[in-house]
Design a protein around this motif. Structure first.
Motif: not given
Length: 130
Positions: A29, A39-40, A56-59, A63-64, A66, A70
């Motif tokens: 992470r 991001s993961l 993946k990306a997160f706010d 929350r995931e 796009q 990605v």
């Protein structure tokens, strides 16, 4: 019987290979970027080197989201240099749309990743996610 004796070391060697995975391989992470997204990243072996892909990306609320990154390769050709150090790779810095020389340092469950373009370097410390 002689053929079996020749194949046995190859078979046993291939069974042991997964146990010899590089310690940096896995899920990581990132720190928040300039857009405050984390991001993961999945790090895999790619030949004799490591490469990383944005999974993946997160706010900021977790929350995931796009993003265009990605599924894209973030770095490649990062080679083990001993004692938890890696070098010789290339990193893509999506927010700046540049490629830079990459290096990393693994310490426990933290991976400090650095990209340098000329004399300017910047980096992040990632935390193991698995």
């Amino acid at each position: 019987m002689p053929r079996f004796r020749l194949l046995l070391p190859l078979v046993l060697g291939s069974l042991a290979a997964p146990a010899l995975a590089d310690p940096a391989v896995g899920l990581w992470r990132t720190e928040p970027d300039r857009k405050n997204l984390t991001s993961l990243i999945r790090i895999d072996t790619c030949g004799a080197a490591l490469c990383g892909t944005v999974l993946k990306a997160f706010d900021p609320q977790g929350r995931e989201v796009q993003t265009a990154n990605v599924g894209k390769r973030l770095f490649w050709d990062l080679k083990p240099a001993g004692s938890g150090n890696y070098g010789g790779g290339t990193v893509r810095v999506p927010l700046l749309n540049v490629q830079a020389k990459a290096k990393a340092e693994l310490s426990g469950n933290k991976l400090h990743v650095t990209g340098c373009k000329g004399l300017v370097c910047d980096g992040q410390t990632w935390v193991r996610a698995n």
